[in-house]
Design a protein around this motif. Structure first.
Motif, PDB file in Angstrom:
ATOM      1  N   LYS A  59      53.713  33.330  40.929  1.00  0.00           N
ATOM      2  CA  LYS A  59      52.724  33.176  42.000  1.00  0.00           C
ATOM      3  C   LYS A  59      51.632  34.236  41.862  1.00  0.00           C
ATOM      4  O   LYS A  59      51.887  35.350  41.396  1.00  0.00           O
ATOM      5  N   HIS A  60      50.422  33.890  42.303  1.00  0.00           N
ATOM      6  CA  HIS A  60      49.382  34.887  42.500  1.00  0.00           C
ATOM      7  C   HIS A  60      49.711  35.623  43.802  1.00  0.00           C
ATOM      8  O   HIS A  60      50.397  35.052  44.673  1.00  0.00           O
ATOM      9  N   VAL A  61      49.231  36.855  43.949  1.00  0.00           N
ATOM     10  CA  VAL A  61      49.593  37.631  45.149  1.00  0.00           C
ATOM     11  C   VAL A  61      48.390  38.387  45.722  1.00  0.00           C
ATOM     12  O   VAL A  61      47.631  39.040  44.989  1.00  0.00           O
ATOM     13  N   LEU A  62      48.259  38.282  47.038  1.00  0.00           N
ATOM     14  CA  LEU A  62      47.380  39.160  47.814  1.00  0.00           C
ATOM     15  C   LEU A  62      48.327  40.039  48.621  1.00  0.00           C
ATOM     16  O   LEU A  62      49.090  39.529  49.454  1.00  0.00           O
ATOM     17  N   ALA A 114      53.551  44.157  36.527  1.00  0.00           N
ATOM     18  CA  ALA A 114      54.152  42.822  36.721  1.00  0.00           C
ATOM     19  C   ALA A 114      53.071  41.746  36.716  1.00  0.00           C
ATOM     20  O   ALA A 114      53.263  40.655  36.166  1.00  0.00           O
ATOM     21  N   ALA A 115      51.933  42.041  37.330  1.00  0.00           N
ATOM     22  CA  ALA A 115      50.829  41.053  37.344  1.00  0.00           C
ATOM     23  C   ALA A 115      50.332  40.808  35.927  1.00  0.00           C
ATOM     24  O   ALA A 115      50.096  39.663  35.532  1.00  0.00           O
ATOM     25  N   ARG A 116      50.176  41.881  35.187  1.00  0.00           N
ATOM     26  CA  ARG A 116      49.633  41.719  33.825  1.00  0.00           C
ATOM     27  C   ARG A 116      50.641  41.021  32.922  1.00  0.00           C
ATOM     28  O   ARG A 116      50.263  40.154  32.127  1.00  0.00           O
ATOM     29  N   LYS A 117      51.911  41.359  33.083  1.00  0.00           N
ATOM     30  CA  LYS A 117      52.947  40.716  32.265  1.00  0.00           C
ATOM     31  C   LYS A 117      53.018  39.207  32.556  1.00  0.00           C
ATOM     32  O   LYS A 117      53.117  38.387  31.634  1.00  0.00           O
ATOM     33  N   ASN A 118      52.946  38.856  33.830  1.00  0.00           N
ATOM     34  CA  ASN A 118      53.067  37.441  34.208  1.00  0.00           C
ATOM     35  C   ASN A 118      51.734  36.702  34.201  1.00  0.00           C
ATOM     36  O   ASN A 118      51.680  35.509  34.523  1.00  0.00           O
ATOM     37  N   GLN A 119      50.647  37.462  33.905  1.00  0.00           N
ATOM     38  CA  GLN A 119      49.303  36.847  33.865  1.00  0.00           C
ATOM     39  C   GLN A 119      48.982  36.115  35.175  1.00  0.00           C
ATOM     40  O   GLN A 119      48.569  34.946  35.176  1.00  0.00           O
ATOM     41  N   ARG A 120      49.179  36.834  36.280  1.00  0.00           N
ATOM     42  CA  ARG A 120      48.863  36.268  37.577  1.00  0.00           C
ATOM     43  C   ARG A 120      47.871  37.167  38.301  1.00  0.00           C
ATOM     44  O   ARG A 120      47.811  38.366  38.048  1.00  0.00           O
ATOM     45  N   PHE A 121      47.123  36.557  39.226  1.00  0.00           N
ATOM     46  CA  PHE A 121      46.138  37.302  40.020  1.00  0.00           C
ATOM     47  C   PHE A 121      46.872  38.216  41.007  1.00  0.00           C
ATOM     48  O   PHE A 121      47.857  37.815  41.624  1.00  0.00           O
ATOM     49  N   LEU A 122      46.336  39.427  41.154  1.00  0.00           N
ATOM     50  CA  LEU A 122      46.896  40.373  42.140  1.00  0.00           C
ATOM     51  C   LEU A 122      45.746  41.166  42.759  1.00  0.00           C
ATOM     52  O   LEU A 122      44.847  41.610  42.042  1.00  0.00           O
ATOM     53  N   MET A 123      45.799  41.315  44.087  1.00  0.00           N
ATOM     54  CA  MET A 123      44.761  42.115  44.763  1.00  0.00           C
ATOM     55  C   MET A 123      45.330  42.852  45.966  1.00  0.00           C
ATOM     56  O   MET A 123      46.186  42.342  46.690  1.00  0.00           O
ATOM     57  N   ASP A 124      44.820  44.042  46.169  1.00  0.00           N
ATOM     58  CA  ASP A 124      45.056  44.899  47.320  1.00  0.00           C
ATOM     59  C   ASP A 124      44.226  44.318  48.470  1.00  0.00           C
ATOM     60  O   ASP A 124      43.005  44.154  48.322  1.00  0.00           O
TER      61      ASP A 124
END
Ligand SMILES: NC(=O)c1ccc[n+]([C@@H]2O[C@H](COP(=O)([O-])OP(=O)(O)OC[C@H]3O[C@@H](n4cnc5c(N)ncnc54)[C@H](OP(=O)(O)O)[C@@H]3O)[C@@H](O)[C@H]2O)c1
Length: 330
Positions: free
Chosen positions: A91-94, A112-122
């Protein structure tokens, strides 16, 4: 991916109600799932916001194939595990602010975001409001010259509740992580770099967390930021930015306000006041930005990039180290 971006919400506390209300004004967003520790609370939230998938437990939400992006909104201490769980399920995560308890957890989440190639934002939602967009434009235009100094505060008086998230050290309580992050990220946005030197002092209350904290940052060319945050003291919640050719004032409450005044050579003594309203309750602005990134295949936001989140958490670690605040789980 369907035409609409499909959101899942993790947790059913105070802020998720506001976020879900914000999402409702976005026609291209669908709130499809909620995860709660208990089925009853997932169902109650689901009934309130007309959410079809109601999960008992966060893992079931993370594994829900109907969900594109999860909004993590648990107390700070759980952000890291909850975020890594969702990223691990693709999943992408906010993730709500503060992004994590410390820089060490932040590193794990970004990895974890980079490994799974998913979007992540603070979820620094204030950055996506029109007043902040205008502020960045004015600063970039050079209208107030070189920024030399800024002052900002974010303090409110909460009732003392030792077991509540704001005061319990086991839940990452205290002013710096709850509202200090707002003032620290504003300084980072205004100066575009982390401070060269950090000075801070904290007043620790009876539960052991900071009830108020003052910070003085200096930057590599002598610029300064004076910052204050509090959870037992009401403060004006205003921000001022002083440059070599003028100044800018963000009226109370600066972090979700719609008024900004600029004084410069052309403005006259009263300054030029701009009013920048926004649709919805403002949480829709950050949600919209997240969806634009996801639609265009971006793994992070240019407005709130992950390297900057890392720097913010390192700054907060330094502020806490000087103030003498360590959490039991660290
Ligand atoms: N962006 C903003 O404007 C804003 C405003 C307020 C708060 N926040 C941030 O959002 C996060 C949540 O704040 P909140 O005020 O919504 O908190 P809250 O009302 O205490 O709710 C937190 C939710 O997290 C879940 N949770 C999981 N483990 C928990 C535990 N051991 N104790 C308590 N709750 C637990 C619960 O959901 P379930 O029972 O459903 O599992 C609970 O309802 C915080 O990190 C805070 O800094 C952001």
């Amino acid at each position: 991916m369907s035409d609409r971006i499909r959101w899942g919400i993790l947790g059913t506390g105070n802020i998720v109600h506001k976020f879900a209300t914000g999402l409702a004004v976005l026609p291209d967003a669908a709130l499809v799932a909620v995860g709660s520790r208990r089925q009853e609370t997932a169902d109650a939230f689901g009934d309130e916001f007309d959410v079809p998938n109601r999960h008992a437990g966060y893992e079931a939400l993370a594994a829900d194939p109907d969900v594109d992006v999860v909004y993590v909104a648990t107390p700070h201490v759980f952000h890291c595990d909850n975020t890594v769980l969702c990223l691990g399920h693709g999943k992408h995560v906010l993730c709500e602010k503060p992004f994590a308890i410390n820089a060490q957890e932040t590193r794990r989440m970004i990895a974890a975001a980079r490994k799974n190639q998913r979007f992540l934002m603070d979820a620094v939602w204030t950055r996506f409001l029109p007043t902040m967009v205008k502020l960045r434009e004015i600063l970039a235009s050079g209208r107030i010259g070189e920024v030399k100094l800024m002052q900002v505060d974010f303090g409110f008086r909460a009732g003392l509740n030792p077991k509540g998230r704001l005061f319990d050290p086991a839940l990452g309580g205290g002013a710096v992580l709850d509202v200090g992050i707002y003032v620290v990220q504003l300084a980072a946005m205004v100066f575009g770099k982390p401070p060269a030197k950090i000075m801070s002092t904290m007043q620790l209350g009876e539960t052991g967390v900071d009830e108020q904290t003052a910070m003085l940052f200096t930057y590599d060319q002598g610029q300064m930021a004076q910052l204050a945050c509090a959870i037992r003291t009401s403060t004006p919640q205003e921000a001022s930015i002083f440059g070599s050719e003028g100044r800018i004032h963000l009226a109370s409450a600066w972090w979700n306000g719609t008024n900004l005044t600029v004084w410069d050579k052309s403005s006259g003594a009263e300054g030029e006041t701009m009013t920048l309203p926004f649709e919805g309750n403002g949480y829709n602005c950050e949600a919209q930005a997240v969806m634009e990134c996801i639609r265009t295949g971006k793994l992070e936001s240019d407005i709130m990039p992950l390297d900057e989140t890392m720097q913010l958490m390192e700054t907060l670690d330094a502020v806490r180290a000087q103030g003498g605040l360590a959490y039991p789980m660290e």
